[in-house]
Each structure stands twice: as structure tokens, then as C-alpha cells.
Design a protein around this motif. Structure first.
Motif, PDB file in Angstrom:
ATOM      1  N   UNK A   1       0.850  -1.166   0.000  1.00 16.80           N
ATOM      2  CA  UNK A   1       0.000   0.000   0.000  1.00 16.80           C
ATOM      3  C   UNK A   1       0.904   1.239   0.000  1.00 16.80           C
ATOM      4  N   UNK A   2       0.527   2.224  -0.798  1.00 16.27           N
ATOM      5  CA  UNK A   2       1.313   3.455  -0.829  1.00 16.27           C
ATOM      6  C   UNK A   2       1.023   4.280   0.421  1.00 16.27           C
ATOM      7  N   UNK A   3       1.899   5.184   0.726  1.00 14.77           N
ATOM      8  CA  UNK A   3       1.691   6.074   1.870  1.00 14.77           C
ATOM      9  C   UNK A   3       0.403   6.872   1.691  1.00 14.77           C
ATOM     10  N   UNK A   4       0.205   7.412   0.502  1.00 11.33           N
ATOM     11  CA  UNK A   4      -0.997   8.221   0.243  1.00 11.33           C
ATOM     12  C   UNK A   4      -2.268   7.404   0.453  1.00 11.33           C
ATOM     13  N   UNK A   5      -2.284   6.176  -0.058  1.00 10.22           N
ATOM     14  CA  UNK A   5      -3.468   5.319   0.106  1.00 10.22           C
ATOM     15  C   UNK A   5      -3.701   4.978   1.576  1.00 10.22           C
ATOM     16  N   UNK A   6      -2.627   4.763   2.322  1.00  9.21           N
ATOM     17  CA  UNK A   6      -2.758   4.479   3.752  1.00  9.21           C
ATOM     18  C   UNK A   6      -3.349   5.647   4.509  1.00  9.21           C
ATOM     19  N   UNK A   7      -2.928   6.857   4.163  1.00 12.96           N
ATOM     20  CA  UNK A   7      -3.476   8.051   4.816  1.00 12.96           C
ATOM     21  C   UNK A   7      -4.952   8.197   4.489  1.00 12.96           C
ATOM     22  N   UNK A   8      -5.302   8.002   3.234  1.00 14.53           N
ATOM     23  CA  UNK A   8      -6.706   8.123   2.838  1.00 14.53           C
ATOM     24  C   UNK A   8      -7.552   7.061   3.525  1.00 14.53           C
ATOM     25  N   UNK A   9      -7.057   5.837   3.613  1.00 10.83           N
ATOM     26  CA  UNK A   9      -7.781   4.764   4.297  1.00 10.83           C
ATOM     27  C   UNK A   9      -8.010   5.137   5.761  1.00 10.83           C
ATOM     28  N   UNK A  10      -6.981   5.649   6.417  1.00 15.33           N
ATOM     29  CA  UNK A  10      -7.126   6.069   7.813  1.00 15.33           C
ATOM     30  C   UNK A  10      -8.130   7.212   7.945  1.00 15.33           C
ATOM     31  N   UNK A  11      -8.084   8.147   7.028  1.00 12.35           N
ATOM     32  CA  UNK A  11      -9.019   9.269   7.040  1.00 12.35           C
ATOM     33  C   UNK A  11     -10.462   8.766   6.920  1.00 12.35           C
ATOM     34  N   UNK A 117     -14.227  11.502  -6.004  1.00 16.58           N
ATOM     35  CA  UNK A 117     -13.917  12.934  -6.029  1.00 16.58           C
ATOM     36  C   UNK A 117     -13.107  13.329  -4.796  1.00 16.58           C
ATOM     37  N   UNK A 118     -13.550  12.866  -3.646  1.00 14.45           N
ATOM     38  CA  UNK A 118     -12.886  13.216  -2.392  1.00 14.45           C
ATOM     39  C   UNK A 118     -11.460  12.664  -2.362  1.00 14.45           C
ATOM     40  N   UNK A 119     -11.273  11.431  -2.809  1.00  9.57           N
ATOM     41  CA  UNK A 119      -9.928  10.846  -2.848  1.00  9.57           C
ATOM     42  C   UNK A 119      -9.001  11.649  -3.752  1.00  9.57           C
ATOM     43  N   UNK A 120      -9.507  12.066  -4.897  1.00 10.44           N
ATOM     44  CA  UNK A 120      -8.696  12.879  -5.815  1.00 10.44           C
ATOM     45  C   UNK A 120      -8.322  14.214  -5.176  1.00 10.44           C
ATOM     46  N   UNK A 121      -9.275  14.847  -4.501  1.00 10.39           N
ATOM     47  CA  UNK A 121      -8.993  16.112  -3.811  1.00 10.39           C
ATOM     48  C   UNK A 121      -7.957  15.904  -2.716  1.00 10.39           C
ATOM     49  N   UNK A 122      -8.110  14.831  -1.956  1.00  6.53           N
ATOM     50  CA  UNK A 122      -7.159  14.551  -0.875  1.00  6.53           C
ATOM     51  C   UNK A 122      -5.760  14.260  -1.421  1.00  6.53           C
ATOM     52  N   UNK A 123      -5.690  13.462  -2.479  1.00  2.00           N
ATOM     53  CA  UNK A 123      -4.377  13.164  -3.074  1.00  2.00           C
ATOM     54  C   UNK A 123      -3.708  14.441  -3.576  1.00  2.00           C
ATOM     55  N   UNK A 124      -4.500  15.337  -4.167  1.00  2.89           N
ATOM     56  CA  UNK A 124      -3.931  16.609  -4.616  1.00  2.89           C
ATOM     57  C   UNK A 124      -3.381  17.407  -3.440  1.00  2.89           C
ATOM     58  N   UNK A 125      -4.082  17.412  -2.337  1.00  4.96           N
ATOM     59  CA  UNK A 125      -3.605  18.110  -1.141  1.00  4.96           C
ATOM     60  C   UNK A 125      -2.366  17.426  -0.559  1.00  4.96           C
ATOM     61  N   UNK A 126      -2.320  16.110  -0.624  1.00  8.25           N
ATOM     62  CA  UNK A 126      -1.185  15.378  -0.071  1.00  8.25           C
ATOM     63  C   UNK A 126       0.090  15.572  -0.890  1.00  8.25           C
ATOM     64  N   UNK A 127      -0.067  15.996  -2.146  1.00  6.68           N
ATOM     65  CA  UNK A 127       1.102  16.223  -3.008  1.00  6.68           C
ATOM     66  C   UNK A 127       2.045  17.299  -2.464  1.00  6.68           C
TER      67      UNK A 127
END
Length: 166
Positions: A1-11, A117-127
Motif C-alpha cells: 500500500x502506498x503512503x498516500x493510500x494508507x493516509x486516505x484509508x485512515x481518514x 472525487x474526495x480521494x482525488x482532492x485529498x491526493x492533490x492536497x497530499x502532493x
């Protein structure tokens, strides 16, 4: 699992603990009026059953990290609202399998659109964070999830508050 995916899963796990009316629920309700009053947890259950049709409650609870009693109450409401149906396992009568109704499928798909949509927004913020910072954020969210799930609140006598409320 990528770091970004792990953060989103936790969120999202944190969101499943929420029962208040929020902008995500209003977005879903605007598109699916019969979804009014459902919690974030209900939406995640519907999306889960959409992916794993004919799922047994025990497997669902294990995968989503939901206690059996909590899941049972959520499933009962979804069944009452005609978003899921259930049937007994022909091999083991103790097991019930769950399937979405057409209404449940529509609500789950609307929730899926919101999540995308929310995942895409979150990934953009995590960049904006380095990999090291993302690891720290992930560690923080993991600790917060553990706290929400496992910490108890003490009475003045040092006992667990919830033990005295049963």
C-alpha cells in the motif's frame, strides 16, 4: 500500500465514526433523497456490499473493523430502509448473507462517486508533502484511529465510564 493510500484509508476510517450531518452527506442526499439520515458508516457498508455481494456479516465486520453489535444495528436500519436484503446460508444457518437492493446499489454508487472525487482532492492536497512528512501524517492518523477505537474514559473513581453505563 502506498503512503498516500494508507493516509486516505485512515481518514475514511475516521469518517466512519462520524454520525453528524456534513457536506458529504448533503451531497449524497441531494442526489439520493432516500439516503437522508444515513450515517457515513451506512454509506461505507453499502459500498462494501456493492463490491462483496452475498457477504457474510462476520467477514464484513472484520474487513471494515466494526464490532458485531454495531454492524448488526447498521444492517438492520439498511434492511428497514430497503437498501439491503439478507438470506440464511444454506450450509450454516448461523450465517446471513447480505445483498444490495436496487435502491441500495444506487446509493452505493452515489457514495462511490463522492469517494472518488474526495480521494482525488485529498491526493492533490497530499502532493504538497514529502514522503517523510506523509509517513508522519500516516503514523499520526493510525494513532488517532487506535485512540478512537481503544481508549476509554475514566470516572472519577478510575473505572471505565462505559462499564457503568450498561
Amino acid at each position: 500500500m502506498t503512503i498516500e493510500d494508507g493516509i486516505i484509508q485512515s481518514y475514511h476510517h475516521l469518517l466512519m465514526l462520524d454520525n453528524d450531518v456534513d457536506k458529504e452527506k448533503r451531497w449524497i442526499e441531494a442526489r439520493q433523497p432516500k439516503a437522508a439520515g444515513l450515517s457515513t458508516l451506512h454509506f461505507h457498508i453499502l459500498s462494501y456490499v456493492e463490491i462483496y455481494s452475498n457477504v457474510v456479516a462476520k467477514d464484513m465486520g472484520d474487513d471494515l473493523g466494526i464490532l458485531r453489535g454495531t454492524l448488526s444495528k447498521q444492517l438492520a436500519l439498511l434492511k428497514q430502509r430497503k437498501m439491503i436484503t439478507s438470506y440464511q446460508d444454506s450450509q450454516d444457518a448461523r450465517n446471513k448473507h447480505y445483498v444490495l437492493t436496487e435502491l441500495g446499489r444506487q446509493v452505493a454508487q452515489t457514495h462511490d462517486q463522492l469517494l472518488e472525487m474526495k480521494n482525488n482532492l485529498l491526493k492533490n492536497r497530499l502532493n504538497q508533502f514529502s514522503k517523510a512528512e506523509l509517513k508522519t501524517i500516516w503514523a499520526f492518523l493510525t494513532i488517532m484511529n487506535e485512540a478512537e477505537e481503544n481508549d476509554s474514559y475514566s470516572n472519577t473513581d478510575g473505572g471505565d465510564y462505559f462499564d457503568n453505563q450498561r
